[in-house]
Design a protein around this motif. Structure first.
Motif, PDB file in Angstrom:
ATOM      1  N   GLU A   1       1.455  15.634 -52.943  1.00  0.00           N
ATOM      2  CA  GLU A   1       0.424  14.827 -52.286  1.00  0.00           C
ATOM      3  C   GLU A   1       1.071  14.972 -50.548  1.00  0.00           C
ATOM      4  O   GLU A   1       2.189  15.293 -50.485  1.00  0.00           O
ATOM      5  CB  GLU A   1       0.431  13.419 -52.643  1.00  0.00           C
ATOM      6  CG  GLU A   1      -0.079  13.123 -53.970  1.00  0.00           C
ATOM      7  CD  GLU A   1      -1.477  13.631 -53.990  1.00  0.00           C
ATOM      8  OE1 GLU A   1      -2.282  13.230 -53.094  1.00  0.00           O
ATOM      9  OE2 GLU A   1      -1.866  13.741 -55.467  1.00  0.00           O
ATOM     10  N   SER A   2       0.167  14.977 -49.698  1.00  0.00           N
ATOM     11  CA  SER A   2       0.441  15.315 -48.293  1.00  0.00           C
ATOM     12  C   SER A   2      -0.337  14.306 -47.335  1.00  0.00           C
ATOM     13  O   SER A   2      -1.490  13.996 -47.627  1.00  0.00           O
ATOM     14  CB  SER A   2       0.235  16.712 -47.997  1.00  0.00           C
ATOM     15  OG  SER A   2      -1.068  16.996 -48.042  1.00  0.00           O
ATOM     16  N   VAL A   3       0.356  14.124 -46.384  1.00  0.00           N
ATOM     17  CA  VAL A   3      -0.317  13.544 -45.215  1.00  0.00           C
ATOM     18  C   VAL A   3      -0.055  14.212 -43.859  1.00  0.00           C
ATOM     19  O   VAL A   3       1.201  14.641 -43.700  1.00  0.00           O
ATOM     20  CB  VAL A   3      -0.054  12.094 -45.031  1.00  0.00           C
ATOM     21  CG1 VAL A   3       1.488  11.758 -44.923  1.00  0.00           C
ATOM     22  CG2 VAL A   3      -0.870  11.098 -44.108  1.00  0.00           C
ATOM     23  N   VAL A   4      -1.095  14.463 -43.193  1.00  0.00           N
ATOM     24  CA  VAL A   4      -0.497  14.954 -41.788  1.00  0.00           C
ATOM     25  C   VAL A   4      -0.775  13.957 -40.635  1.00  0.00           C
ATOM     26  O   VAL A   4      -1.519  13.040 -40.480  1.00  0.00           O
ATOM     27  CB  VAL A   4      -1.820  16.290 -41.342  1.00  0.00           C
ATOM     28  CG1 VAL A   4      -1.502  17.010 -40.175  1.00  0.00           C
ATOM     29  CG2 VAL A   4      -1.758  17.258 -42.668  1.00  0.00           C
ATOM     30  N   LEU A   5       0.258  14.201 -39.716  1.00  0.00           N
ATOM     31  CA  LEU A   5       0.583  13.049 -38.537  1.00  0.00           C
ATOM     32  C   LEU A   5       0.520  13.848 -37.429  1.00  0.00           C
ATOM     33  O   LEU A   5       1.269  14.897 -36.830  1.00  0.00           O
ATOM     34  CB  LEU A   5       1.681  12.424 -38.667  1.00  0.00           C
ATOM     35  CG  LEU A   5       2.087  11.793 -40.182  1.00  0.00           C
ATOM     36  CD1 LEU A   5       3.314  11.056 -40.196  1.00  0.00           C
ATOM     37  CD2 LEU A   5       0.837  10.810 -40.450  1.00  0.00           C
TER      38      LEU A   5
ATOM     39  N   HIS B   1       7.591  15.082 -54.319  1.00  0.00           N
ATOM     40  CA  HIS B   1       6.232  14.329 -54.775  1.00  0.00           C
ATOM     41  C   HIS B   1       5.449  14.410 -53.756  1.00  0.00           C
ATOM     42  O   HIS B   1       4.241  14.104 -53.847  1.00  0.00           O
ATOM     43  CB  HIS B   1       6.654  13.138 -55.310  1.00  0.00           C
ATOM     44  CG  HIS B   1       7.560  13.234 -56.479  1.00  0.00           C
ATOM     45  ND1 HIS B   1       8.971  12.862 -56.037  1.00  0.00           N
ATOM     46  CD2 HIS B   1       7.341  13.140 -57.743  1.00  0.00           C
ATOM     47  CE1 HIS B   1       9.489  13.052 -57.564  1.00  0.00           C
ATOM     48  NE2 HIS B   1       8.464  13.119 -58.267  1.00  0.00           N
ATOM     49  N   GLY B   2       5.938  14.457 -52.419  1.00  0.00           N
ATOM     50  CA  GLY B   2       4.779  14.276 -51.397  1.00  0.00           C
ATOM     51  C   GLY B   2       5.561  14.842 -49.919  1.00  0.00           C
ATOM     52  O   GLY B   2       6.701  15.504 -50.126  1.00  0.00           O
ATOM     53  N   MET B   3       4.622  15.201 -49.073  1.00  0.00           N
ATOM     54  CA  MET B   3       4.791  16.008 -47.902  1.00  0.00           C
ATOM     55  C   MET B   3       4.307  15.288 -46.774  1.00  0.00           C
ATOM     56  O   MET B   3       3.213  14.814 -46.900  1.00  0.00           O
ATOM     57  CB  MET B   3       4.528  17.343 -47.965  1.00  0.00           C
ATOM     58  CG  MET B   3       4.679  17.910 -46.573  1.00  0.00           C
ATOM     59  SD  MET B   3       3.811  19.636 -46.256  1.00  0.00           S
ATOM     60  CE  MET B   3       2.306  19.014 -46.382  1.00  0.00           C
ATOM     61  N   ILE B   4       5.010  15.142 -45.558  1.00  0.00           N
ATOM     62  CA  ILE B   4       4.337  14.670 -44.545  1.00  0.00           C
ATOM     63  C   ILE B   4       4.619  15.710 -43.260  1.00  0.00           C
ATOM     64  O   ILE B   4       5.749  16.166 -43.150  1.00  0.00           O
ATOM     65  CB  ILE B   4       5.206  13.274 -43.970  1.00  0.00           C
ATOM     66  CG1 ILE B   4       5.036  12.195 -44.596  1.00  0.00           C
ATOM     67  CG2 ILE B   4       4.621  13.154 -42.278  1.00  0.00           C
ATOM     68  CD1 ILE B   4       5.655  10.930 -44.383  1.00  0.00           C
ATOM     69  N   TYR B   5       3.544  16.382 -42.814  1.00  0.00           N
ATOM     70  CA  TYR B   5       3.380  17.472 -42.170  1.00  0.00           C
ATOM     71  C   TYR B   5       3.169  16.671 -40.513  1.00  0.00           C
ATOM     72  O   TYR B   5       2.013  16.322 -40.515  1.00  0.00           O
ATOM     73  CB  TYR B   5       2.419  18.572 -42.490  1.00  0.00           C
ATOM     74  CG  TYR B   5       2.494  19.473 -41.468  1.00  0.00           C
ATOM     75  CD1 TYR B   5       3.129  20.941 -41.660  1.00  0.00           C
ATOM     76  CD2 TYR B   5       1.851  19.620 -40.174  1.00  0.00           C
ATOM     77  CE1 TYR B   5       3.216  21.657 -40.889  1.00  0.00           C
ATOM     78  CE2 TYR B   5       1.768  20.629 -39.334  1.00  0.00           C
ATOM     79  CZ  TYR B   5       2.663  21.783 -39.887  1.00  0.00           C
ATOM     80  OH  TYR B   5       2.605  22.804 -38.694  1.00  0.00           O
TER      81      TYR B   5
END
Length: 160
Positions: free
Chosen positions: A110-114, A78-82
């Motif tokens: 959905e994604s967020v980049v850190l 459902h989501g990704m953290i890159y």
């Protein structure tokens, strides 16, 4: 009622994926480096806007390129953290291509980049990296906990 959501955490080796998850789930940090082999799964129950979300966090072993990650890891996410390492340019040189490649595997995520390890660089350097990278990202530090909870919760809200 409790709803489970799968979140994959990806990025090059040594960028701090496991440390970010440990900080989020257990509020702990260890400076011992342990390589993740394959995938390690953790869970955390969070409450957002009255809904209980059981976040299933897939800590995927770091690779030089996301193209080497087994495709079935992306299924049902459902989501990704890159995650990339602010101190190692090679971890964000091809960030646009890497994220595009992942999106092809699962366009519903959905994604967020850190940008992790902010505790090791100056604010001026962070601003320089932000101007170089065309993708919006959040600044985190697994060691200090800076923005870790906020990053995971922001992704959880977007997949609610």
């Amino acid at each position: 009622m409790e709803v489970s959501k799968k979140i994959i955490v990806v990025g090059h080796f040594g960028v701090g994926k496991t440390s970010l998850i440990k900080q989020f789930v257990y509020e702990k940090f260890s400076d011992q480096y342990l390589t993740t082999i394959g995938v390690k799964i953790d869970k955390k129950l969070v409450e957002i806007e009255g809904a209980k979300l059981n976040l299933i966090l897939w800590d995927i072993a770091g690779e030089q390129s996301v193209s080497k990650i087994p495709k079935n890891y992306f299924m049902g996410a459902h989501g990704m953290i890159y995650v990339f390492d602010l101190t190692r340019e090679e971890t964000y040189q091809n960030i646009e291509d890497e994220i595009f490649s992942i999106a092809k595997e699962n366009s519903q995520m959905e994604s967020v980049v850190l940008g992790n390890k902010s505790d090791l660089v100056s604010r001026e350097f962070i601003e320089e990296v932000q101007s170089e990278i065309p993708i919006k990202f959040k600044i985190t530090s697994a060691m200090t906990g800076e923005n870790v909870e906020e990053a995971f919760i922001s992704l959880a809200k977007s997949i609610l």
